[in-house]
Scaffold this motif. Structure first.
Motif, PDB file in Angstrom:
ATOM      1  N   SER A 183      43.513 124.998 -28.119  1.00  0.00           N
ATOM      2  CA  SER A 183      44.702 124.159 -28.307  1.00  0.00           C
ATOM      3  C   SER A 183      44.347 122.685 -28.399  1.00  0.00           C
ATOM      4  O   SER A 183      45.147 121.886 -28.899  1.00  0.00           O
ATOM      5  N   ARG A 184      43.158 122.328 -27.952  1.00  0.00           N
ATOM      6  CA  ARG A 184      42.724 120.926 -27.915  1.00  0.00           C
ATOM      7  C   ARG A 184      42.711 120.269 -29.281  1.00  0.00           C
ATOM      8  O   ARG A 184      43.059 119.091 -29.429  1.00  0.00           O
ATOM      9  N   ASP A 185      42.343 121.016 -30.321  1.00  0.00           N
ATOM     10  CA  ASP A 185      42.014 120.402 -31.616  1.00  0.00           C
ATOM     11  C   ASP A 185      43.082 120.526 -32.697  1.00  0.00           C
ATOM     12  O   ASP A 185      42.861 120.103 -33.817  1.00  0.00           O
ATOM     13  N   ARG A 186      44.218 121.116 -32.365  1.00  0.00           N
ATOM     14  CA  ARG A 186      45.141 121.382 -33.470  1.00  0.00           C
ATOM     15  C   ARG A 186      46.599 121.148 -33.092  1.00  0.00           C
ATOM     16  O   ARG A 186      47.009 121.360 -31.948  1.00  0.00           O
ATOM     17  N   ASN A 187      47.335 120.713 -34.097  1.00  0.00           N
ATOM     18  CA  ASN A 187      48.786 120.646 -33.964  1.00  0.00           C
ATOM     19  C   ASN A 187      49.376 121.913 -34.591  1.00  0.00           C
ATOM     20  O   ASN A 187      48.641 122.808 -35.025  1.00  0.00           O
ATOM     21  N   LEU A 188      50.692 121.989 -34.647  1.00  0.00           N
ATOM     22  CA  LEU A 188      51.330 123.212 -35.122  1.00  0.00           C
ATOM     23  C   LEU A 188      50.982 123.521 -36.570  1.00  0.00           C
ATOM     24  O   LEU A 188      50.673 124.676 -36.917  1.00  0.00           O
ATOM     25  N   LEU A 189      50.978 122.514 -37.422  1.00  0.00           N
ATOM     26  CA  LEU A 189      50.661 122.751 -38.832  1.00  0.00           C
ATOM     27  C   LEU A 189      49.215 123.228 -38.992  1.00  0.00           C
ATOM     28  O   LEU A 189      48.936 124.154 -39.760  1.00  0.00           O
ATOM     29  N   GLY A 190      48.304 122.606 -38.261  1.00  0.00           N
ATOM     30  CA  GLY A 190      46.910 123.032 -38.332  1.00  0.00           C
ATOM     31  C   GLY A 190      46.736 124.457 -37.844  1.00  0.00           C
ATOM     32  O   GLY A 190      45.930 125.230 -38.389  1.00  0.00           O
ATOM     33  N   PHE A 191      47.474 124.818 -36.804  1.00  0.00           N
ATOM     34  CA  PHE A 191      47.393 126.176 -36.274  1.00  0.00           C
ATOM     35  C   PHE A 191      47.937 127.183 -37.284  1.00  0.00           C
ATOM     36  O   PHE A 191      47.352 128.252 -37.490  1.00  0.00           O
ATOM     37  N   ARG A 192      49.041 126.834 -37.929  1.00  0.00           N
ATOM     38  CA  ARG A 192      49.587 127.732 -38.952  1.00  0.00           C
ATOM     39  C   ARG A 192      48.614 127.898 -40.117  1.00  0.00           C
ATOM     40  O   ARG A 192      48.504 128.974 -40.706  1.00  0.00           O
ATOM     41  N   ARG A 193      47.895 126.840 -40.455  1.00  0.00           N
ATOM     42  CA  ARG A 193      46.850 126.940 -41.480  1.00  0.00           C
ATOM     43  C   ARG A 193      45.784 127.947 -41.051  1.00  0.00           C
ATOM     44  O   ARG A 193      45.324 128.773 -41.847  1.00  0.00           O
ATOM     45  N   ASP A 194      45.368 127.887 -39.775  1.00  0.00           N
ATOM     46  CA  ASP A 194      44.344 128.812 -39.280  1.00  0.00           C
ATOM     47  C   ASP A 194      44.821 130.262 -39.357  1.00  0.00           C
ATOM     48  O   ASP A 194      44.048 131.161 -39.718  1.00  0.00           O
ATOM     49  N   LEU A 195      46.084 130.498 -38.996  1.00  0.00           N
ATOM     50  CA  LEU A 195      46.615 131.856 -39.062  1.00  0.00           C
ATOM     51  C   LEU A 195      46.676 132.345 -40.507  1.00  0.00           C
ATOM     52  O   LEU A 195      46.340 133.507 -40.795  1.00  0.00           O
ATOM     53  N   LEU A 196      47.069 131.470 -41.418  1.00  0.00           N
ATOM     54  CA  LEU A 196      47.127 131.836 -42.835  1.00  0.00           C
ATOM     55  C   LEU A 196      45.733 132.144 -43.366  1.00  0.00           C
ATOM     56  O   LEU A 196      45.520 133.132 -44.085  1.00  0.00           O
ATOM     57  N   THR A 197      44.764 131.321 -42.993  1.00  0.00           N
ATOM     58  CA  THR A 197      43.380 131.546 -43.425  1.00  0.00           C
ATOM     59  C   THR A 197      42.855 132.865 -42.878  1.00  0.00           C
ATOM     60  O   THR A 197      42.194 133.642 -43.589  1.00  0.00           O
ATOM     61  N   ALA A 198      43.132 133.130 -41.610  1.00  0.00           N
ATOM     62  CA  ALA A 198      42.686 134.378 -40.997  1.00  0.00           C
ATOM     63  C   ALA A 198      43.287 135.584 -41.706  1.00  0.00           C
ATOM     64  O   ALA A 198      42.600 136.584 -41.965  1.00  0.00           O
ATOM     65  N   ALA A 199      44.565 135.498 -42.038  1.00  0.00           N
ATOM     66  CA  ALA A 199      45.215 136.601 -42.743  1.00  0.00           C
ATOM     67  C   ALA A 199      44.581 136.825 -44.112  1.00  0.00           C
ATOM     68  O   ALA A 199      44.382 137.964 -44.545  1.00  0.00           O
ATOM     69  N   ALA A 200      44.235 135.734 -44.789  1.00  0.00           N
ATOM     70  CA  ALA A 200      43.592 135.843 -46.106  1.00  0.00           C
ATOM     71  C   ALA A 200      42.219 136.497 -46.001  1.00  0.00           C
ATOM     72  O   ALA A 200      41.796 137.251 -46.884  1.00  0.00           O
ATOM     73  N   TYR A 201      41.507 136.216 -44.895  1.00  0.00           N
ATOM     74  CA  TYR A 201      40.171 136.777 -44.671  1.00  0.00           C
ATOM     75  C   TYR A 201      40.197 138.173 -44.058  1.00  0.00           C
ATOM     76  O   TYR A 201      39.169 138.848 -44.003  1.00  0.00           O
ATOM     77  N   ALA A 209      55.034 135.382 -33.545  1.00  0.00           N
ATOM     78  CA  ALA A 209      56.170 135.180 -34.455  1.00  0.00           C
ATOM     79  C   ALA A 209      55.740 135.125 -35.923  1.00  0.00           C
ATOM     80  O   ALA A 209      56.594 135.054 -36.814  1.00  0.00           O
ATOM     81  N   THR A 210      54.437 135.139 -36.179  1.00  0.00           N
ATOM     82  CA  THR A 210      53.914 135.007 -37.539  1.00  0.00           C
ATOM     83  C   THR A 210      53.605 136.380 -38.121  1.00  0.00           C
ATOM     84  O   THR A 210      52.934 137.200 -37.484  1.00  0.00           O
ATOM     85  N   SER A 211      54.066 136.627 -39.305  1.00  0.00           N
ATOM     86  CA  SER A 211      53.752 137.886 -39.982  1.00  0.00           C
ATOM     87  C   SER A 211      53.644 137.633 -41.480  1.00  0.00           C
ATOM     88  O   SER A 211      54.252 136.706 -42.014  1.00  0.00           O
ATOM     89  N   PHE A 212      52.841 138.476 -42.122  1.00  0.00           N
ATOM     90  CA  PHE A 212      52.661 138.391 -43.565  1.00  0.00           C
ATOM     91  C   PHE A 212      52.839 139.788 -44.144  1.00  0.00           C
ATOM     92  O   PHE A 212      52.341 140.770 -43.567  1.00  0.00           O
ATOM     93  N   PRO A 213      53.541 139.926 -45.261  1.00  0.00           N
ATOM     94  CA  PRO A 213      53.786 141.248 -45.841  1.00  0.00           C
ATOM     95  C   PRO A 213      52.486 142.014 -46.096  1.00  0.00           C
ATOM     96  O   PRO A 213      51.530 141.476 -46.648  1.00  0.00           O
TER      97      PRO A 213
END
Length: 253
Positions: free
Chosen positions: A70-88, A121-125
């Motif tokens: 949690s130290r290095d990210r705000n909400l937008l950065g965290f959502r980017r990480d989740l999106l990247t993880a889902a893509a990978y 709360a995050t999900s991707f089809p």
């Protein structure tokens, strides 16, 4: 490791744009590892993204668990990480608070608890829900951590203390004990300064006499934890001694 007991091996993410060493770590430990945990800017230094390294782990045929702090990210950065993880295709995370940074300042928008809530709360089809874990010291576990998918316990060099803690908490999720190799006498001396960590003097002295004593002690502790039946598995941090740990455990398991 078999018998339902899992060995989660931590790898050292690179601080340079070169994945050769981390690929070597994965290859060496693959015969003993059920999964690999990748730290996130650990000890406050910038490293290659844990999500990117988890993707490398999975490209090599293993399961990757990306640690995010949690130290290095705000909400937008965290959502980017989740999106990247889902893509990978990276599905598992360990969320932690994070050590103090060596450069820059700590962000304060997110906590481990809010990261868990956001990931839930995050999900991707067409993509499976994320599996998220947290870490705990040897103390009472708050209800919100007990509702994670898994829990990692701080490193301990006292097996009796670890087992007493496990008996004191009621948890219905997989719990993984932390085991760290003392790679050198200097490392032992540095860790002994941490108030939350007690290292037996006899072990420090043994490592001063023989560097392999730290490997032997860690591997013996892993086997004792397995035999206790108290934990789902172990999160082992081999530091620079991953070759020796892999060789020893391949013989013992």
């Amino acid at each position: 490791m078999g018998d339902g007991f899992e060995l989660i091996c931590e790898v050292e993410p690179p601080t340079r744009p070169d994945l050769t060493k981390v690929r070597h770590q994965i290859g060496v430990m693959s015969p003993i590892a059920d999964a690999f945990l990748i730290p996130d800017n650990h000890i406050g230094r910038a490293t290659v993204s844990s999500v990117a390294v988890a993707n490398e782990v999975q490209a090599m045929g293993a399961r990757g668990i990306a640690c995010l702090n949690s130290r290095d990210r705000n909400l937008l950065g965290f959502r980017r990480d989740l999106l990247t993880a889902a893509a990978y295709g990276v599905e598992q995370f360990l969320f932690v608070h994070g050590d103090n940074p060596t450069a820059g300042a700590r962000t304060s928008q997110l906590t481990v608890r809010t990261m868990i809530e956001e990931a839930r709360a995050t999900s991707f089809p067409g993509i499976a829900p994320f599996q998220v874990g947290a870490a705990t010291r040897l103390r009472a576990v708050p209800a919100w951590k007990a509702e994670a998918d898994f829990l990692y316990v701080q490193v301990s060099y006292d097996l009796d203390e670890l087992l007493r803690w496990r008996d004191s908490v009621a948890l219905d999720i997989p719990v993984y004990a932390g085991v760290m190799v003392l790679a050198s006498a200097k490392m032992a001396a540095d860790l002994a300064k941490l108030p939350q960590l007690t290292i037996p003097g006899a072990l420090v002295e043994a490592v001063e006499r023989d560097r392999d004593a730290g490997v032997d002690a860690a591997c013996e502790q892993i086997l004792k934890i397995r035999d206790s039946g108290a934990f789902q598995g172990v999160h082992v941090i081999p530091v620079s001694r991953y070759r020796q740990v892999a060789a020893r455990l391949e013989r013992e398991l």
